[in-house]
Design a protein around this motif. Structure first.
Motif, PDB file in Angstrom:
ATOM      1  N   ASN A  59      -6.096 -15.725  36.854  1.00 41.30           N
ATOM      2  CA  ASN A  59      -4.691 -15.586  37.225  1.00 41.30           C
ATOM      3  C   ASN A  59      -3.956 -16.779  36.639  1.00 41.30           C
ATOM      4  O   ASN A  59      -4.479 -17.898  36.688  1.00 41.30           O
ATOM      5  CB  ASN A  59      -4.535 -15.587  38.742  1.00 41.30           C
ATOM      6  N   PRO A  60      -2.760 -16.578  36.099  1.00 38.18           N
ATOM      7  CA  PRO A  60      -2.074 -17.686  35.420  1.00 38.18           C
ATOM      8  C   PRO A  60      -1.933 -18.941  36.287  1.00 38.18           C
ATOM      9  O   PRO A  60      -1.995 -20.054  35.779  1.00 38.18           O
ATOM     10  CB  PRO A  60      -0.709 -17.089  35.067  1.00 38.18           C
ATOM     11  N   TYR A  71      -5.838 -12.943  31.009  1.00 39.53           N
ATOM     12  CA  TYR A  71      -4.886 -13.363  32.044  1.00 39.53           C
ATOM     13  C   TYR A  71      -4.141 -12.170  32.648  1.00 39.53           C
ATOM     14  O   TYR A  71      -3.661 -11.292  31.910  1.00 39.53           O
ATOM     15  CB  TYR A  71      -3.836 -14.315  31.460  1.00 39.53           C
ATOM     16  N   MET A 119      -1.090 -11.203  33.481  1.00 40.50           N
ATOM     17  CA  MET A 119       0.331 -11.541  33.317  1.00 40.50           C
ATOM     18  C   MET A 119       1.195 -10.535  34.096  1.00 40.50           C
ATOM     19  O   MET A 119       2.132 -10.897  34.774  1.00 40.50           O
ATOM     20  CB  MET A 119       0.687 -11.515  31.827  1.00 40.50           C
ATOM     21  N   HIS A 133       2.777 -16.075  40.401  1.00 41.48           N
ATOM     22  CA  HIS A 133       3.131 -16.951  39.283  1.00 41.48           C
ATOM     23  C   HIS A 133       4.556 -16.668  38.800  1.00 41.48           C
ATOM     24  O   HIS A 133       5.117 -15.608  39.069  1.00 41.48           O
ATOM     25  CB  HIS A 133       2.138 -16.812  38.121  1.00 41.48           C
ATOM     26  N   ARG A 151       4.869 -19.429  33.365  1.00 43.45           N
ATOM     27  CA  ARG A 151       3.507 -19.942  33.453  1.00 43.45           C
ATOM     28  C   ARG A 151       2.619 -19.379  32.339  1.00 43.45           C
ATOM     29  O   ARG A 151       1.681 -20.036  31.871  1.00 43.45           O
ATOM     30  CB  ARG A 151       2.932 -19.566  34.829  1.00 43.45           C
ATOM     31  N   VAL A 152       2.892 -18.150  31.913  1.00 45.77           N
ATOM     32  CA  VAL A 152       1.980 -17.487  30.981  1.00 45.77           C
ATOM     33  C   VAL A 152       1.952 -18.177  29.605  1.00 45.77           C
ATOM     34  O   VAL A 152       0.873 -18.535  29.121  1.00 45.77           O
ATOM     35  CB  VAL A 152       2.271 -15.971  30.897  1.00 45.77           C
ATOM     36  N   VAL A 158      -1.435 -19.911  28.018  1.00 46.49           N
ATOM     37  CA  VAL A 158      -1.960 -19.422  26.732  1.00 46.49           C
ATOM     38  C   VAL A 158      -2.041 -20.587  25.739  1.00 46.49           C
ATOM     39  O   VAL A 158      -3.019 -20.727  24.998  1.00 46.49           O
ATOM     40  CB  VAL A 158      -1.085 -18.271  26.182  1.00 46.49           C
ATOM     41  N   LEU A 190      -3.846 -10.537  27.450  1.00 48.05           N
ATOM     42  CA  LEU A 190      -2.859 -10.506  28.533  1.00 48.05           C
ATOM     43  C   LEU A 190      -2.847  -9.098  29.115  1.00 48.05           C
ATOM     44  O   LEU A 190      -2.694  -8.117  28.382  1.00 48.05           O
ATOM     45  CB  LEU A 190      -1.464 -10.880  27.992  1.00 48.05           C
ATOM     46  N   ALA A 211       5.053 -11.167  26.125  1.00 44.21           N
ATOM     47  CA  ALA A 211       3.603 -11.189  25.883  1.00 44.21           C
ATOM     48  C   ALA A 211       3.350 -11.437  24.394  1.00 44.21           C
ATOM     49  O   ALA A 211       2.536 -12.290  24.027  1.00 44.21           O
ATOM     50  CB  ALA A 211       2.979  -9.863  26.317  1.00 44.21           C
TER      51      ALA A 211
END
Ligand SMILES: C[S@@+](CC[C@H](N)C(=O)[O-])C[C@H]1O[C@@H](n2cnc3c(N)ncnc32)[C@H](O)[C@@H]1O
Ligand code: SF4
Length: 369
Positions: free
Chosen positions: A96-97, A118, A120, A135, A139-140, A144, A157, A178
């Motif tokens: 999880n992010p 992840y 996302m 999140h 955060r993603v 990454v 993702l 993404a």
């Protein structure tokens, strides 16, 4: 390996996972790595020398990254010690992010993980809120970047489309976000309103509107167009990869009828046409292994007919398709005529879904088996 723990339960999720308060006595996050290692050793005793070395490992959840990286590394070392990891083995963890930071990602890489997936789900705050994710969209890209810097070979993702309140433009925004993070793999899943979840209760009470099939189909088309426009090509209905090496090798093994051992509570295994699944609760799973008995709960031996249907069902979802001789030729030619199966590959012996066929895959499989 299944890791059955989460900090909170997302409203749409019916996976076999437990928050700290749901878990109860008899199992804990702290002792989970030791329990899993016991099962790995048991697997080695049961299987003997077959299928060595291990080509892929996939740690999923739940939230595997709630365990300290050292614990995940210990389980991986046990797999290596018992079975050997093949040179170049693919070793994935879901994450999880919000459950990783730069240091923990670095440690996972050092422990031998090669790929991170992840969750996302969306880049829109209001969508994440309906999904009850914890999140923030920002955060993603951050995680990454850390993951790439740590030297991971592959990054996936996971996205969900069709969340109540999501518009086509929201979905385009999530795909753009993404793609901007430049993963080499994206999984995009239609939201399923699972019985017994908080989401299902909200839909039943009329507080949220369940996603509509036509809107879902439009979102799928948007996903396929945007992802392929950015060099990610479908290789399974819900999965897109930058090139064949970026496809998830572990999932490809599930989809092509390979053998695997599932470690953990509720985990399913498949070896040589026999499928079995473990007791569901982490306490029962831990207790069985502590006393040296198998955590397997039940099993089934697949008949020739079962194997045939499953093979068609899984392989037809792949871009490589399934061998045409597995299908009823008359029904398959009808599907070609209806624009559901590609004509040219069919003449060369492979049944491959068209884009329209992908949208109607379940019905196509039903018609062909
Ligand atoms: C085991 S879960 C996730 C790993 C991790 N705990 C997370 O949530 O980020 C794997 C993926 O399944 C998808 N998923 C779970 N429940 C779903 C549902 N009801 N409908 C559609 N996709 C779902 C989500 O995209 C999720 O990332
Ligand atoms: S974090 Fe993942 S596994 Fe846990 S409840 Fe949410 S979707 Fe399910």
């Amino acid at each position: 390996m299944h890791v059955p723990f989460c900090v909170t339960r997302c409203g749409y999720c019916d996976f076999n996972t437990y928050t700290a308060t749901e878990l109860g006595p008899g199992a804990s996050r702290d002792s989970y790595a030791d329990t899993a290692i016991r099962e790995v050793r048991m697997a080695r005793r049961v299987l003997g020398d077959v299928d060595l070395p291990v080509e892929t490992v996939f740690v999923g959840g739940g939230t595997p990254t709630l365990l300290p990286p050292d614990d995940l590394g210990r389980v991986l070392s046990a797999i290596d010690a018992e079975f050997g990891l093949a040179p170049g083995a693919e070793v994935t963890t879901e994450a999880n992010p919000e459950s990783v930071d730069e240091a923990s990602i670095g440690k996972l890489r050092e422990a031998g993980f090669t790929r991170v997936s992840y969750g996302m789900q969306s880049a829109r705050e209001h969508v994440l809120a309906v999904l009850e994710r914890t999140h923030t969209p920002g955060r993603v890209p951050q995680v990454v970047e850390w993951t790439r810097k740590a030297g991971f070979e592959h990054i996936n993702l996971d996205l969900i489309y069709g969340t109540p309140g999501e518009t086509d433009d929201d979905w385009r925004g999530s795909l753009e976000a993404a793609l901007a993070a430049e993963p080499d793999h994206v999984s995009a899943y239609a939201l399923i309103v699972e019985e017994g979840t908080r989401l299902a209760a909200q839909v039943r009470r009329g507080e949220l509107t369940a996603p509509d099939d036509d809107a879902m189909a439009d979102r799928y088309l948007i996903a396929d167009e945007m992802l392929s426009g950015h060099g990610l090509h479908w290789y399974e209905i819900s999965n897109w990869a930058a090139d064949p090496r970026a496809a998830c090798r572990h999932n490809m093994l599930y989809w092509t009828g390979a053998d695997w051992w599932g470690v953990g509570p509720g985990a399913h295994s498949h070896v040589g046409g026999t499928r079995w699944w473990n007791v569901k609760h982490p306490a029962a799973h831990a207790a069985r292994l502590a006393e040296g008995t198998t955590p397997a709960h039940a099993r089934e031996i697949l008949t020739g007919e079962d194997r045939h249907i499953e093979r068609v069902m899984l392989e037809l979802r792949l871009a490589q398709g399934c061998p045409a001789h597995l299908l009823d030729d008359e029904a398959a030619r009808r599907a070609v005529g209806d624009g559901l199966i590609e004509p040219a590959p069919y003449e060369q012996g492979r049944a491959v879904l068209t884009l329209k066929g992908r949208l109607l895959a379940d019905a196509v499989v039903r018609a062909l088996t």
